[in-house]
Design a protein around this motif. Sequence first.
Motif, PDB file in Angstrom:
ATOM      1  N   SER A   1      -6.747   0.549   0.731  1.00  6.96           N
ATOM      2  CA  SER A   1      -6.289   0.031  -0.173  1.00  6.96           C
ATOM      3  C   SER A   1      -6.542  -1.642  -0.118  1.00  6.96           C
ATOM      4  CB  SER A   1      -4.516   0.233  -0.317  1.00  6.96           C
ATOM      5  OG  SER A   1      -4.024  -0.322   0.696  1.00  6.96           O
TER       6      SER A   1
ATOM      7  N   THR B   1      -0.766   4.691  -1.135  1.00  2.00           N
ATOM      8  CA  THR B   1      -1.907   5.178  -0.375  1.00  2.00           C
ATOM      9  C   THR B   1      -1.803   5.264   1.030  1.00  2.00           C
ATOM     10  OG1 THR B   1      -3.104   3.572  -1.950  1.00  2.00           O
ATOM     11  CG2 THR B   1      -4.479   4.530  -0.075  1.00  2.00           C
TER      12      THR B   1
ATOM     13  N   SER C   1       0.831  -1.225  -0.030  1.00  2.00           N
ATOM     14  CA  SER C   1      -0.066   0.045  -0.046  1.00  2.00           C
ATOM     15  C   SER C   1       0.827   1.192  -0.103  1.00  2.00           C
ATOM     16  CB  SER C   1      -0.917   0.102   1.334  1.00  2.00           C
ATOM     17  OG  SER C   1      -1.580   1.134   1.409  1.00  2.00           O
TER      18      SER C   1
END
Lengths: 226, 82, 117
Positions: A54, A48, A42
């Motif tokens: 995510s 993110t 992620s």
Amino acid sequence: MIKKVVVLLSIIGLIAIFMPMITQFQERENLNELATDYVNGSIHELGTPNVVTSVIVTYRGLDTLGEVTVLFLATVGVGFLLKGKSEDKIEISASELLETTSSVLVAMIMVLGIYIFTHGHLTPGGGFQGGVVIASGFLLMLLSNVNAKMNHSIMHFVESLSGFAYVGIGVTGLVLTVGFLSPKILPLGNFGDLFSAGAIPVIYSLVGLKVGSELTSILVTMGGEK
Amino acid sequence: MIPGIIIGLGVIMIAAAFAAIYFKSLLASIIAAGVISLLASVIYLILGSPDVAMTEASIGSGLTTVIFLFALHRVRKGKSDD
Amino acid sequence: MISTLILGIALLIIGFYAMLTQKNLIKIVIGFSIADTGTHIIIVSLGYLRGKTAPIIDNAVNAVNAVQEVVDPIPSALVLTAIVIGLAVTAVMLSFIVEMYKKNKSLSIDDYQELKW
């Protein structure tokens, strides 16, 4: 009498099932391999900050698609069971206080909902929470103005369009990049910006619109509006 | 400090659960069930899941209670007591 | 955390008890929603790691050694999904109850012989 014994036995059975879970409980110290992969992926692959987003939108994206489908089916089921009968309508007129405050508050609630689902990849929250906040704004409108008519065709249009766009983004990911619902069809951008993390904010906003319109239509149907 | 909060919240939640079962009035039962969800969102926050806390606070204690109340209103139409 | 695990199991058992013993249809649904909350608390407390914080990278959590500082994100994601599904299922159950009430004018499960056990 037999019924009471059966209830007692099933409760004792449940306690016996869960007892080992309590007695052998050990608090884990580290993440397991899958969670480690998700956290690293992620941050480094998807850019993110909110790992839960995510996981929901990308790693478990198919589950979310299925969940939105279940929500749609529930909406259809409620609408089918409670076909709008006008004699069930709630006929308590709203007080002046509620009418005045709701005219100010509804716009602010909508803006809060939109903020929550567009910032789902940066802060806690996302499509589901934002959609619920939007639905509660519509609920306030419904309660404060008894004669309000919901425009069902616009609501159904928003709902179908966002569902269609969600699947469309998924298929685009399948064609252009590695797989279904891959967010890399858009550039990843700077870590932590509003326009970053590829297609994740777009997908989550679509989920927010879909959830908001579906929950609004459940509330309108249960509230007895025609 | 944190364990004290959890034990306090847990006692209130279990009391609210029994209240939701044994209250005579359905309206009071529905509100007690909403209280359980609202306190559960605080527990999620302590457990490090703010996303779940937001969802539970808005869905569990907000919309679920409203849907129960709508259903109760539809069922109760015609009789005022109970 | 073991205290929240025990709390979740207690709520689950109370919810099942309510579903088994109550006569009123709406109270059965309330029992279902209590059991639902209990299950969610169990799953989230299994994902908790001692002294760690929410899986969101910001000033408090460094991006470099985030793996050492955050709790498990997967139970959070699962429970987030489950809560929304729980609302949808509750809405469908309540609309069935409203329909049944329209047919029989009764909320007691004793008046629905086909559902009795």
